[in-house]
Design a protein around this motif. Structure first.
Motif, PDB file in Angstrom:
ATOM      1  N   ILE B 240      -8.074 -39.382  -8.943  1.00 22.20           N
ATOM      2  CA  ILE B 240      -7.101 -39.870  -9.912  1.00 22.20           C
ATOM      3  C   ILE B 240      -6.986 -38.936 -11.114  1.00 22.20           C
ATOM      4  CG2 ILE B 240      -8.852 -41.484 -10.825  1.00 22.20           C
ATOM      5  CD1 ILE B 240      -5.105 -42.010 -11.013  1.00 22.20           C
ATOM      6  N   GLY B 241      -8.130 -38.429 -11.595  1.00 24.52           N
ATOM      7  CA  GLY B 241      -8.096 -37.544 -12.760  1.00 24.52           C
ATOM      8  C   GLY B 241      -7.250 -36.315 -12.495  1.00 24.52           C
ATOM      9  N   ASP B 242      -7.444 -35.698 -11.345  1.00 25.50           N
ATOM     10  CA  ASP B 242      -6.690 -34.489 -11.001  1.00 25.50           C
ATOM     11  C   ASP B 242      -5.204 -34.788 -10.872  1.00 25.50           C
ATOM     12  OD1 ASP B 242      -9.052 -33.188 -10.928  1.00 25.50           O
ATOM     13  OD2 ASP B 242      -9.249 -33.214  -8.733  1.00 25.50           O
ATOM     14  N   VAL B 243      -4.901 -35.802 -10.055  1.00 22.52           N
ATOM     15  CA  VAL B 243      -3.492 -36.063  -9.751  1.00 22.52           C
ATOM     16  C   VAL B 243      -2.745 -36.512 -11.002  1.00 22.52           C
ATOM     17  CG1 VAL B 243      -1.873 -37.406  -8.359  1.00 22.52           C
ATOM     18  CG2 VAL B 243      -4.030 -36.616  -7.360  1.00 22.52           C
ATOM     19  N   ALA B 244      -3.395 -37.340 -11.801  1.00 24.57           N
ATOM     20  CA  ALA B 244      -2.703 -37.836 -12.983  1.00 24.57           C
ATOM     21  C   ALA B 244      -2.533 -36.734 -14.023  1.00 24.57           C
ATOM     22  CB  ALA B 244      -3.471 -39.016 -13.590  1.00 24.57           C
ATOM     23  N   ARG B 245      -3.561 -35.915 -14.172  1.00 24.53           N
ATOM     24  CA  ARG B 245      -3.489 -34.910 -15.233  1.00 24.53           C
ATOM     25  C   ARG B 245      -2.694 -33.676 -14.810  1.00 24.53           C
ATOM     26  NH1 ARG B 245      -9.137 -34.279 -16.415  1.00 24.53           N
ATOM     27  NH2 ARG B 245      -9.238 -36.505 -16.080  1.00 24.53           N
ATOM     28  N   ARG B 246      -2.956 -33.216 -13.567  1.00 27.71           N
ATOM     29  CA  ARG B 246      -2.276 -31.995 -13.139  1.00 27.71           C
ATOM     30  C   ARG B 246      -1.690 -32.197 -11.750  1.00 27.71           C
ATOM     31  NH1 ARG B 246      -6.911 -30.349 -14.784  1.00 27.71           N
ATOM     32  NH2 ARG B 246      -7.591 -29.954 -12.661  1.00 27.71           N
ATOM     33  N   PRO B 247      -0.644 -32.991 -11.637  1.00 30.71           N
ATOM     34  CA  PRO B 247      -0.056 -33.211 -10.313  1.00 30.71           C
ATOM     35  C   PRO B 247       0.424 -31.888  -9.726  1.00 30.71           C
ATOM     36  CG  PRO B 247       1.375 -34.057 -12.050  1.00 30.71           C
ATOM     37  CD  PRO B 247       0.101 -33.673 -12.709  1.00 30.71           C
ATOM     38  N   LEU B 248       0.304 -31.749  -8.418  1.00 31.47           N
ATOM     39  CA  LEU B 248       0.720 -30.525  -7.742  1.00 31.47           C
ATOM     40  C   LEU B 248       2.141 -30.645  -7.207  1.00 31.47           C
ATOM     41  CD1 LEU B 248      -2.505 -29.801  -5.657  1.00 31.47           C
ATOM     42  CD2 LEU B 248      -1.757 -28.637  -7.746  1.00 31.47           C
ATOM     43  N   HIS B 249       2.394 -31.777  -6.531  1.00 32.76           N
ATOM     44  CA  HIS B 249       3.692 -31.935  -5.868  1.00 32.76           C
ATOM     45  C   HIS B 249       4.768 -32.193  -6.925  1.00 32.76           C
ATOM     46  CE1 HIS B 249       6.808 -33.575  -3.258  1.00 32.76           C
ATOM     47  NE2 HIS B 249       6.150 -33.004  -2.254  1.00 32.76           N
ATOM     48  N   PRO B 250       5.915 -31.546  -6.811  1.00 35.28           N
ATOM     49  CA  PRO B 250       6.964 -31.749  -7.823  1.00 35.28           C
ATOM     50  C   PRO B 250       7.339 -33.217  -7.999  1.00 35.28           C
ATOM     51  CG  PRO B 250       7.482 -29.861  -6.456  1.00 35.28           C
ATOM     52  CD  PRO B 250       6.259 -30.493  -5.848  1.00 35.28           C
ATOM     53  N   TYR B 251       7.300 -34.025  -6.920  1.00 39.20           N
ATOM     54  CA  TYR B 251       7.615 -35.436  -7.067  1.00 39.20           C
ATOM     55  C   TYR B 251       6.536 -36.127  -7.896  1.00 39.20           C
ATOM     56  CZ  TYR B 251       8.317 -40.350  -5.959  1.00 39.20           C
ATOM     57  OH  TYR B 251       8.494 -41.700  -6.058  1.00 39.20           O
ATOM     58  N   ALA B 252       5.272 -35.804  -7.600  1.00 42.08           N
ATOM     59  CA  ALA B 252       4.178 -36.395  -8.369  1.00 42.08           C
ATOM     60  C   ALA B 252       4.267 -35.975  -9.831  1.00 42.08           C
ATOM     61  CB  ALA B 252       2.836 -35.989  -7.760  1.00 42.08           C
ATOM     62  N   MET B 253       4.695 -34.749 -10.067  1.00 42.50           N
ATOM     63  CA  MET B 253       4.846 -34.291 -11.461  1.00 42.50           C
ATOM     64  C   MET B 253       5.826 -35.178 -12.197  1.00 42.50           C
ATOM     65  SD  MET B 253       5.153 -30.188 -11.079  1.00 42.50           S
ATOM     66  CE  MET B 253       4.033 -29.294 -10.027  1.00 42.50           C
ATOM     67  N   GLY B 254       6.936 -35.475 -11.539  1.00 43.74           N
ATOM     68  CA  GLY B 254       7.929 -36.348 -12.155  1.00 43.74           C
ATOM     69  C   GLY B 254       7.346 -37.722 -12.443  1.00 43.74           C
ATOM     70  N   LEU B 255       6.588 -38.235 -11.453  1.00 48.25           N
ATOM     71  CA  LEU B 255       5.986 -39.562 -11.607  1.00 48.25           C
ATOM     72  C   LEU B 255       5.022 -39.614 -12.786  1.00 48.25           C
ATOM     73  CD1 LEU B 255       4.802 -40.970  -8.168  1.00 48.25           C
ATOM     74  CD2 LEU B 255       6.731 -41.671  -9.561  1.00 48.25           C
ATOM     75  N   MET B 256       4.184 -38.590 -12.872  1.00 46.05           N
ATOM     76  CA  MET B 256       3.109 -38.620 -13.858  1.00 46.05           C
ATOM     77  C   MET B 256       3.608 -38.262 -15.254  1.00 46.05           C
ATOM     78  SD  MET B 256       0.776 -39.494 -11.876  1.00 46.05           S
ATOM     79  CE  MET B 256       0.773 -39.587 -10.082  1.00 46.05           C
ATOM     80  N   ALA B 257       4.848 -37.755 -15.305  1.00 45.17           N
ATOM     81  CA  ALA B 257       5.341 -37.266 -16.592  1.00 45.17           C
ATOM     82  C   ALA B 257       5.212 -38.321 -17.677  1.00 45.17           C
ATOM     83  CB  ALA B 257       6.788 -36.808 -16.451  1.00 45.17           C
ATOM     84  N   ALA B 258       5.318 -39.557 -17.295  1.00 42.19           N
ATOM     85  CA  ALA B 258       5.286 -40.590 -18.338  1.00 42.19           C
ATOM     86  C   ALA B 258       4.327 -41.714 -17.983  1.00 42.19           C
ATOM     87  CB  ALA B 258       6.687 -41.142 -18.565  1.00 42.19           C
ATOM     88  N   ILE B 259       3.069 -41.396 -17.734  1.00 44.36           N
ATOM     89  CA  ILE B 259       2.093 -42.467 -17.527  1.00 44.36           C
ATOM     90  C   ILE B 259       1.907 -43.170 -18.853  1.00 44.36           C
ATOM     91  CG2 ILE B 259      -0.303 -43.034 -16.986  1.00 44.36           C
ATOM     92  CD1 ILE B 259      -0.460 -40.672 -15.262  1.00 44.36           C
ATOM     93  N   PRO B 260       2.113 -44.465 -18.865  1.00 50.41           N
ATOM     94  CA  PRO B 260       1.921 -45.159 -20.128  1.00 50.41           C
ATOM     95  C   PRO B 260       0.433 -45.166 -20.485  1.00 50.41           C
ATOM     96  CG  PRO B 260       2.355 -46.718 -18.377  1.00 50.41           C
ATOM     97  CD  PRO B 260       2.450 -45.364 -17.777  1.00 50.41           C
ATOM     98  N   THR B 261       0.155 -45.271 -21.739  1.00 48.47           N
ATOM     99  CA  THR B 261      -1.248 -45.374 -22.135  1.00 48.47           C
ATOM    100  C   THR B 261      -1.790 -46.704 -21.656  1.00 48.47           C
ATOM    101  OG1 THR B 261      -0.567 -46.366 -24.193  1.00 48.47           O
ATOM    102  CG2 THR B 261      -0.887 -43.979 -24.191  1.00 48.47           C
ATOM    103  N   LEU B 262      -3.091 -46.818 -21.600  1.00 49.05           N
ATOM    104  CA  LEU B 262      -3.698 -48.044 -21.076  1.00 49.05           C
ATOM    105  C   LEU B 262      -3.309 -49.260 -21.899  1.00 49.05           C
ATOM    106  CD1 LEU B 262      -7.244 -47.057 -19.883  1.00 49.05           C
ATOM    107  CD2 LEU B 262      -5.074 -47.152 -18.660  1.00 49.05           C
ATOM    108  N   GLU B 263      -3.105 -49.047 -23.190  1.00 43.50           N
ATOM    109  CA  GLU B 263      -2.787 -50.198 -24.041  1.00 43.50           C
ATOM    110  C   GLU B 263      -1.379 -50.714 -23.742  1.00 43.50           C
ATOM    111  OE1 GLU B 263      -3.729 -47.068 -26.032  1.00 43.50           O
ATOM    112  OE2 GLU B 263      -5.510 -47.674 -24.916  1.00 43.50           O
TER     113      GLU B 263
END
Ligand SMILES: Nc1ncnc2c1ncn2[C@@H]1O[C@H](COP(=O)(O)OP(=O)(O)OP(=O)(O)O)[C@@H](O)[C@H]1O
Ligand code: SF4
Ligand SMILES: [Mg+2]
Lengths: 328, 334
Positions: B240-263
Motif C-alpha cells: 500500500i505504501g508504494d502504490v499510494a505514494r508512487r503509483p507506477l501505472h498511469p491509471y493508478a497515478m490518476g487514482l492516487m492523485a487525490a487520496i483524501p487524508t485519513l481525517e
C-alpha cells in the motif's frame, strides 16, 4: 396488537353497515316491494294497508335503520318467490356452498403452493414446464368448460363420479348438513371442487412462483448462500417465509372469490348451494334474497380481510413494530 | 508464494450473451497471505465484485469462470462440486456485501440467523451456538448482546446491522473474508467505526481480508497491499505504501492523485477524464490507452502483461525493460 385487532374489527363493522345501506337501497328502490308481494287482484286499499304495516311509509332513515337492525339478527324478510324467510332459505343452502368452497380452497392451496415453489426452484425442469403449461390451460379454460369436460370424462365415459347434486348428506345440528361423512357425498364433491379450485390453484401457483423467484434474488439470500447454509435452509427457512408475506393477501382475497364465484360451478353440477339460489333470485327479481346474498358475500370478504391482516402482522415483525410505534 | 492462503491465477470470467461471450475478467492473478489485507480498488464496473463472487463460487448465470484457477491453501476450489463448495463457504471463505439493510433476512431474529450459521459449520449444541452468537455480537460492538440477540433486523440501525453482518460472516471463523464495499451504504459518521470493527475482529481471529472499496481512505487505513483494477484486469498490485505514494501505472497515478487524508475520508476516487470502455469494446492493446496521458506506439497494438517492478507489478509498457521509451523509464526509475 389488541388495539390493532379492535380497530380492524370496527372498520369491518363500518364496511358492513355501508354494504347494508346499499342492500337497503336495492331492497327499497329497485321495483316496488308491494307489487312483488301481492297478486294483481289485490285492491288499492289492501296495498296501502300492507304498505303501512311494513313501515314503507316511514321516513327512509327509519326504514334503513330498521333494515340494518334486522339484518344484524339475520332477518332479511320473506322471499318473494318462495314465501319463506330468507334466512331459512340461505341457511339451508349455505353448508353446501361453504363445504364446496372449503374443499376447493384447501385443494388450490395444497396444490398451488408446492407447485409454485417447485417451479421456482427448478425453473428449467420438465415438471416445471408441465406445470407452466397446465397453468396456462387452467387460466384460459372457462370454468363451465372445465366442468363439462370433467363430467364427460368421469361421469359419462368412465361412470366413476356423479355428475350432479351433493350425494347423501348427514344432518349435524339444526343448521348444518354435511357431505363429508358419506361416500356418495365425498364422491360428489370431487369434480365440483376440482373445477372450482383449478383457476385459483393456477393463480396461486403463478403468484408463489413469481414471488419466490423475486425473493431468491434478494441480498439476504445471497448472503445466506455466502455463509454456506444448506439449500433446504435457504429455500424453506429463508425464502419461503418471505414469499408467503405478499402471497397471504392475494390468496385470502382469492379464497373469498371462490365463494363468490362458485355460482357457475354450482350451476354446471346442479350443486344445491347459495349460488343457485342467487341465480334464481335474479331471474325472479327476488330482492330480499339478492340483498341477503350481497350482505353475505360482503361479510365473507370483510372477515377474510380481517384474518389476512392479522396473519400478516403475525408473520412480519416489521409490521408488528410499526403497530407498537403507533400505540406507544 | 507457496505460503499464500488464496492464490488466483489467470482468472477469466465471461458473460454468455447472444452475441457470444463477453470477457468481464481476464488474466486476473494475485495472492493473499494468511492474515493479510488486500485492498481492491478501481472504478465502477472494473470487475471487483465479480472477482469476489468468482472466488466464493457465487457467480450467477450468465456469468461463469471460463479459465484460470483459484487455490485456497493450495487446494483448487474453482472446480469443486456445489456441495463441496457450500461446505467451504462461511467456514473457510466468508463474504460481506455492500448493503447491511438488505443483507439480513427481515423475518428471522438475528440470533437465529447467527446460530443457524454456526450450527451449519461447527458441531456444537444449540445452547453452545447461542452462547457463541452472543459472544460474537459483543465482539462486534453490539451493546447488551444477550438482550439484542432476540431482536429482528429492523430493530437495529444501519451501522449496527453491518456489525451483525460482520459477526455472521465471521462466526464460523473463516480464514478469508471478502468484504465488498462494506461501508459504502452507511452513514459517513459510522463508516470509520465499521472499518475499525472489521479491522479488529479480522486481526483477532487471524482472518485475511480482500477489501473491495472505492474509498482510498479505507484502503490506506486497513490494507497491507492493494490491487488496482481496470476493465477486468489488475493494472497494478503492490504494498500500500508504494502504490499510494508512487503509483507506477498511469491509471493508478490518476487514482492516487487525490487520496483524501485519513481525517477527511469521505473522498472518493479522483476523476480521470474519459470513461472505462464497455466490456464489448475493450481496446485490443492496453485497455487504458484511450485515456492514458502517456500512451505510445506499442500500447495500442499489444496488451501489456503484469511486469515486475521491484516488489510490485504493473501492467504497463512503460516498465518493459526492453521496449519502453527511454524518457519514460528515466522518469519512473527514480
Ligand atoms: N448480467 C450481466 N451481463 C453482462 N455484463 C454484466 C452483467 N453483470 C455485470 N456485468 C458487467 O461486469 C463488469 C464487472 O462488474 P462488477 O460488478 O464486478 O464491477 P465492480 O468493480 O464491482 O463495480 P462497482 O464498483 O460498481 O461495484 C461490469 O462491466 C458490468 O457491466
Ligand atoms: S501501456 Fe501504454 S496506454 Fe497502457 S497504461 Fe501504460 S503507457 Fe498507458
Ligand atoms: Mg461491485
Amino acid at each position: 396488537m389488541i388495539a390493532f385487532v379492535v380497530r380492524r374489527v370496527l372498520a369491518s363493522i363500518g364496511v358492513m353497515i355501508a354494504v347494508g345501506l346499499i342492500a337497503f337501497a336495492m331492497f327499497r328502490y329497485v321495483g316496488d316491494p308491494i307489487n312483488q308481494m301481492v297478486g294483481v287482484e289485490t285492491s288499492v286499499a289492501e296495498r296501502a294497508q300492507l304498505r303501512e304495516e311494513l313501515g314503507l311509509n316511514d321516513p327512509a332513515i327509519v326504514q334503513a335503520l330498521r333494515f340494518l337492525a334486522r339484518a344484524a339478527r339475520f332477518d332479511f324478510g320473506v322471499s318473494y318467490q318462495f314465501k319463506q324467510p330468507v334466512a331459512d332459505l340461505i341457511g339451508a343452502r349455505m353448508p353446501a356452498t361453504l363445504e364446496l368452497a372449503f374443499v376447493a380452497s384447501i385443494l388450490s392451496l395444497a396444490a398451488g403452493i408446492p407447485m409454485g415453489v417447485y417451479s421456482a426452484l427448478h425453473r428449467d425442469s420438465a415438471l416445471s414446464r408441465l406445470f407452466q403449461a397446465l397453468s396456462l390451460i387452467g387460466i384460459s379454460l372457462p370454468t363451465f368448460l372445465t366442468g363439462i369436460l370433467l363430467i364427460t370424462l368421469f361421469s359419462v365415459v368412465l361412470g366413476w363420479l356423479p355428475s350432479f347434486g351433493r350425494g347423501d348428506v348427514v344432518r349435524l345440528g339444526p343448521w348444518w348438513t354435511t357431505g363429508f361423512l358419506t361416500v356418495s357425498g365425498l364422491k360428489s364433491l370431487v369434480m365440483p371442487a376440482t373445477t372450482l379450485a383449478l383457476f385459483q390453484m393456477t393463480l396461486i401457483m403463478r403468484l408463489v412462483r413469481a414471488e419466490m423467484l423475486e425473493v431468491l434474488r434478494a441480498d439476504y439470500i445471497r448472503f445466506a448462500r455466502a455463509r454456506g447454509l444448506s439449500e433446504s435452509a435457504i429455500h424453506f427457512r429463508h425464502a419461503l417465509k418471505n414469499t408467503l408475506v405478499p402471497v397471504i393477501t392475494i390468496v385470502g382475497l382469492q379464497l373469498g372469490s371462490i365463494v363468490a364465484f362458485s355460482i357457475i360451478t354450482e350451476t354446471v353440477f346442479a350443486w344445491p348451494g347459495m349460488g343457485q339460489l342467487f341465480l334464481q333470485s335474479i331471474q325472479n327479481v327476488d330482492i330480499p334474497i339478492m340483498a341477503a346474498y350481497l350482505l353475505f358475500i360482503a361479510f365473507m370478504f370483510v372477515t377474510i380481510n380481517l384474518v389476512v391482516d392479522i396473519l400478516y402482522v403475525s408473520v412480519d415483525p416489521r409490521l408488528r413494530a410499526s403497530l407498537h410505534g403507533m400505540h406507544g | 508464494m507457496s505460503a499464500a492462503l488464496l492464490s488466483v491465477r489467470d482468472l477469466r470470467v465471461e458473460f454468455a450473451t447472444r452475441q457470444g461471450p463477453l470477457i468481464a475478467l481476464d488474466g486476473v492473478s494475485f495472492d493473499i497471505a494468511p492474515g493479510e489485507v488486500l485492498g481492491v480498488v478501481g472504478e465502477s464496473g472494473a470487475g471487483k465484485t465479480l472477482t469476489g463472487l468468482a472466488i466464493i463460487g457465487l457467480l450467477d448465470p450468465p456469468s461463469r469462470i471460463a479459465g484460470g484457477e483459484i487455490r485456497l491453501d493450495g487446494e483448487r476450489i474453482d472446480n469443486l462440486s456445489p456441495a463441496r463448495m457450500r461446505v467451504l463457504r462461511g467456514r473457510r471463505i466468508g463474504m460481506i456485501f455492500q448493503d447491511p439493510l438488505t443483507s439480513l433476512n427481515p423475518l428471522l431474529r438475528i440470533g437465529d440467523q447467527l446460530t443457524e450459521t454456526i450450527l451449519t459449520h461447527l458441531s456444537l449444541t444449540r445452547r453452545q451456538a447461542r452462547e457463541r452468537a452472543i459472544a460474537w455480537l459483543g465482539e462486534v460492538g453490539i451493546p447488551s448482546p444477550a438482550k439484542r440477540i432476540d431482536g429482528y433486523p429492523h430493530e437495529f440501525s444501519g451501522g449496527m446491522r453491518q456489525r451483525v453482518v460482520i459477526a455472521l460472516a465471521l462466526c464460523a471463523e473463516p480464514a478469508l473474508i471478502i468484504a465488498d464495499e462494506p461501508t459504502t451504504a452507511l452513514d459517513v459518521s459510522v463508516q470509520a467505526q465499521i472499518i475499525a470493527v472489521l479491522k479488529k475482529v479480522t486481526r483477532v481471529h487471524g482472518a485475511a481480508v480482500m477489501l473491495i472499496t472505492h474509498d482510498m481512505g479505507v484502503i490506506a487505513e486497513m490494507a497491507d497491499r492493494v490491487a488496482v483494477m481496470y476493465a477486468g484486469r489488475i493494472v497494478e498490485i503492490g504494498a500500500i505504501g508504494d502504490v499510494a505514494r508512487r503509483p507506477l501505472h498511469p491509471y493508478a497515478m490518476g487514482l492516487m492523485a487525490a487520496i483524501p487524508t485519513l481525517e477527511a475520508r469521505a473522498g472518493r476516487l479522483a476523476q480521470i477524464p474519459g470513461t472505462m470502455p464497455r466490456l464489448s469494446a475493450i481496446p485490443r492493446g492496453c485497455a487504458f490507452s484511450p485515456r492514458c496521458p502517456r500512451v505510445f506506439g506499442r500500447c495500442e497494438a499489444e496488451r501489456p502483461p503484469l511486469i515486475a517492478v521491484g516488489e510490485r507489478r504493473a501492467a504497463c509498457w512503460l516498465y518493459d525493460a526492453q521496449a519502453a521509451p527511454a524518457a519514460a523509464r528515466a522518469e519512473n526509475s527514480r
